[in-house]
Design a protein around this motif. Structure first.
Motif, short mmCIF file in Angstrom:
data_model
loop_
_atom_site.label_atom_id
_atom_site.label_comp_id
_atom_site.label_asym_id
_atom_site.label_seq_id
_atom_site.Cartn_x
_atom_site.Cartn_y
_atom_site.Cartn_z
N ALA A 302 0.83 -1.21 0.00
CA ALA A 302 0.00 0.00 0.00
C ALA A 302 0.86 1.26 0.00
N LEU A 303 1.94 1.28 0.77
CA LEU A 303 2.83 2.44 0.78
C LEU A 303 3.44 2.68 -0.59
N VAL A 304 3.90 1.61 -1.24
CA VAL A 304 4.49 1.75 -2.57
C VAL A 304 3.46 2.28 -3.56
N LEU A 305 2.23 1.75 -3.49
CA LEU A 305 1.18 2.19 -4.41
C LEU A 305 0.80 3.64 -4.18
N ILE A 306 0.74 4.07 -2.93
CA ILE A 306 0.39 5.46 -2.64
C ILE A 306 1.39 6.42 -3.28
N VAL A 307 2.68 6.11 -3.16
CA VAL A 307 3.72 6.96 -3.73
C VAL A 307 3.72 6.88 -5.25
N ALA A 308 3.62 5.66 -5.78
CA ALA A 308 3.69 5.47 -7.24
C ALA A 308 2.50 6.09 -7.95
N LEU A 309 1.34 6.08 -7.31
CA LEU A 309 0.11 6.57 -7.96
C LEU A 309 -0.21 8.01 -7.58
N LEU A 310 0.74 8.72 -6.98
CA LEU A 310 0.48 10.10 -6.55
C LEU A 310 0.03 11.00 -7.69
N PRO A 311 0.65 10.97 -8.88
CA PRO A 311 0.12 11.81 -9.98
C PRO A 311 -1.33 11.47 -10.34
N TRP A 369 -20.79 11.96 -16.41
CA TRP A 369 -19.94 11.01 -17.12
C TRP A 369 -18.62 10.85 -16.41
N ILE A 370 -18.15 11.89 -15.71
CA ILE A 370 -16.91 11.76 -14.95
C ILE A 370 -17.10 10.78 -13.80
N GLY A 371 -18.23 10.91 -13.10
CA GLY A 371 -18.51 9.97 -12.02
C GLY A 371 -18.62 8.54 -12.52
N ARG A 372 -19.29 8.35 -13.65
CA ARG A 372 -19.40 7.00 -14.22
C ARG A 372 -18.03 6.45 -14.60
N LEU A 373 -17.17 7.31 -15.13
CA LEU A 373 -15.83 6.87 -15.53
C LEU A 373 -15.01 6.44 -14.32
N LEU A 374 -15.08 7.24 -13.24
CA LEU A 374 -14.32 6.91 -12.03
C LEU A 374 -14.81 5.59 -11.43
N ARG A 375 -16.11 5.39 -11.44
CA ARG A 375 -16.65 4.14 -10.90
C ARG A 375 -16.32 2.96 -11.81
N ARG A 376 -16.42 3.18 -13.11
CA ARG A 376 -16.19 2.10 -14.07
C ARG A 376 -14.75 1.59 -13.97
N THR A 377 -13.81 2.50 -13.83
CA THR A 377 -12.40 2.10 -13.71
C THR A 377 -11.99 1.79 -12.27
N ARG A 378 -12.91 2.02 -11.31
CA ARG A 378 -12.70 1.73 -9.90
C ARG A 378 -11.57 2.54 -9.27
N VAL A 379 -11.16 3.62 -9.88
CA VAL A 379 -10.14 4.47 -9.27
C VAL A 379 -10.71 5.27 -8.11
N ASP A 380 -12.06 5.30 -7.99
CA ASP A 380 -12.64 5.98 -6.83
C ASP A 380 -12.33 5.24 -5.53
N GLU A 381 -11.81 4.00 -5.63
CA GLU A 381 -11.46 3.22 -4.45
C GLU A 381 -10.04 3.50 -3.95
N LEU A 382 -9.27 4.33 -4.65
CA LEU A 382 -7.88 4.55 -4.29
C LEU A 382 -7.67 5.04 -2.85
N PRO A 383 -8.52 5.93 -2.29
CA PRO A 383 -8.30 6.36 -0.91
C PRO A 383 -8.30 5.23 0.11
N GLN A 384 -8.82 4.06 -0.26
CA GLN A 384 -8.82 2.95 0.67
C GLN A 384 -7.42 2.38 0.90
N LEU A 385 -6.45 2.78 0.07
CA LEU A 385 -5.06 2.44 0.37
C LEU A 385 -4.65 3.02 1.72
#
Length: 520
Positions: A302-311, A369-385
């Protein structure tokens, strides 16, 4: 844990107080005057104008971001003062960055921003303090001269008794008034709480009543501010006898507030022990040894992913802010390891459910459509890291559920930390029934391994690309071989999931009800 406001009733708005605008406009010149800055001279008038304009605009932006206008003076709290401090600091930081970029702070003493922050912060707090005093004075004036004033003595000093004092002041308008406090703690005797003195131990109640009577103050009520078991039975009996002799009301704060340390019929067993009891009763599986290492693997990954996915975090946060506004994060209280509650975070993908007047917004207007895109790609789950880092969740595990969505006996799934993704999510996800999810979760808990987790990660990536789909090998086929692929496809096409076949030809009434509800 302080629970934040639900984002469904949050709406970003820009409103300013007249006094706040005056402070934002005058304090820059006041700070420069205190520092005797050169730019206040006629030669530096242009620089002074630039400094004033930048400071004023930055202050307004900070006031809007932290909703400085939102606090009610009469009920101002510590959190409101903290927001004031944040607004002042952010305002000065933006001012310094902009001015240093453009003018290199030419002609401005280096301590001016600090002086400006101090003056502005003191001014904002002072204005609210004066408004609080004026409102309090007006409230007291409404009850001036009211007849029937009552005098109260409180026995025991704690949070509940102090709250009762504030309640009397607010609700009674000064008519019920606390005149004395009694407490058994020797080091508190002689000190004051909210301006009321602690005179001595509870045994001095009768002498204190007589002392006040000598001065023409009659005591009308005695309130026990602590639990009855804190005092001895003899002490409580003596207090009651004193109240009877002097014809005084005797009540406890808990009775007045209807408060109790535990709700009626509450289960005295802590959640973690209750889960263990469920597990023992249902013959729960023994956890594989892999779970001894899983926490360390999850933490490091999780630490590695948080740093790597910061952008990516920054891009997603910007899209969410443009789409749904502030706040960017959405939270839900869910049940995790051993039945403990925790806050699960996501990126917000829906606009507020209520408008500024409190009316419900149609669901179609909340989705973009932005909300649908974030849900579709599941990137809205990133804060759970972040939930994984602090130990509330794991990368892989049973998906955490809301309290009302828990199965009747959630023993096995609550034996491990919930996951961002899991075996049930890659086998149908939202298309599964609660009973199906329960079986997949129990299978994962009993067979968890590093190889199993890597398989789930690969399947999760596939689900992100193609979406949730029912797998071709449900439990019913493996166990009984009663479901044909054609039947499954037909059921999925019509919105009815035929994942589990029963051993009887006719479904039970409960199964028929669930099937009908899911087909709607």
């Amino acid at each position: 844990m302080r629970i934040r406001s639900p984002s469904s009733r949050t709406r970003f708005s820009i409103r300013f107080s007249l006094f706040d605008l005056l402070l934002a406009a005058t304090t820059p010149f006041l700070a420069l005057y205190i520092r005797d800055a050169y730019i206040l001279s006629p030669e530096g008038a242009a620089l002074a104008g630039v400094y004033w304009l930048v400071s004023f605009v930055c202050a307004l932006v900070a006031f809007a971001l932290f909703n400085v206008y939102g606090g009610i003076a009469r009920y101002y709290s510590v959190s409101d003062v903290i927001n004031l401090a944040k607004a002042v600091l952010i305002s000065e930081l933006m001012t310094c960055v902009l001015l240093f970029t453009v003018t290199r702070l030419e002609g401005i003493p280096r301590s001016t921003p600090a002086v400006h922050a101090l003056v502005l912060g003191v001014g904002l707090v002072t204005v609210r303090w004066l408004a609080h005093l004026a409102d309090k004075k007006q409230n007291v004036a409404k009850h001036t001269g009211d007849a029937g004033q009552q005098h109260v003595i409180i026995i025991g000093v704690n949070d509940l008794s102090v709250l009762y004092m504030k309640f009397l002041e607010a609700a009674g308008g000064g008519r019920p008034r606390v005149i004395a406090l009694l407490d058994a703690e020797p080091r508190w005797i002689g000190r004051s709480v909210n301006g009321v003195r602690i005179f001595g131990p509870p045994s001095q109640l009768e002498s204190l009543i007589r002392e006040f009577a000598v001065h023409g103050v009659r005591t009308d009520r005695v309130v026990l501010g602590v639990a009855a078991d804190v005092l001895s039975e003899e002490a409580v009996d003596e207090i009651q006898r004193v109240c009877v002799r002097h014809a005084l009301d005797f009540v406890s704060v808990s009775q007045l507030f209807g408060a109790s340390l535990s709700p009626p019929n509450a289960d005295p067993v802590p959640p973690e022990f209750a889960v263990e009891a469920y597990a023992a009763a249902s013959g729960a599986v023994a956890l594989p040894r892999y779970f001894h290492l899983k926490r360390a693997i999850d933490f490091a990954t999780a630490l590695v992913l948080i740093v790597a996915l910061l952008p990516l975090w920054l891009v997603i946060a910007g899209l969410a802010f443009v789409d749904v506004g502030d706040p960017i994060l959405f939270w839900q209280q869910r049940i995790g390891l051993n039945g403990r509650n925790f806050l699960l975070y996501k990126i917000r993908t829906l606009r507020p459910a209520f408008d500024r007047s409190g009316q419900v917004e149609p669901h179609e207007q909340r989705v973009s459509w932005i909300g649908r895109l974030l849900r579709r790609t599941r990137v809205d789950e990133l804060p759970q890291l972040l939930n994984v880092v602090v130990g509330d969740m794991a990368l892989i595990g049973p998906r955490p559920l809301l309290p009302q969505d828990q199965p009747p006996v959630p023993s096995v799934r609550l034996m491990v930390r919930p996951g961002i993704t899991g075996w049930a999510q890659v086998n149908g996800g939202a298309l599964l029934s609660p009973e199906e999810k329960k079986k997949y979760d129990e299978e994962y808990v009993s067979k968890a391994s590093l190889r199993f987790d890597l398989r789930i990660v690969a399947l999760t990536a596939l689900c992100v690309i193609r979406g949730d789909r029912l797998v071709p090998t449900p439990f019913a086929e493996r166990d009984a071989g009663r479901v044909r692929p054609s039947d499954r496809q037909e059921g999925a096409y019509h919105g009815v999931t035929t994942r589990f076949a029963t051993s009887v030809a006719k479904p039970s009434p409960e199964e028929a009800r669930v099937s009908a509800a899911r087909s709607v």
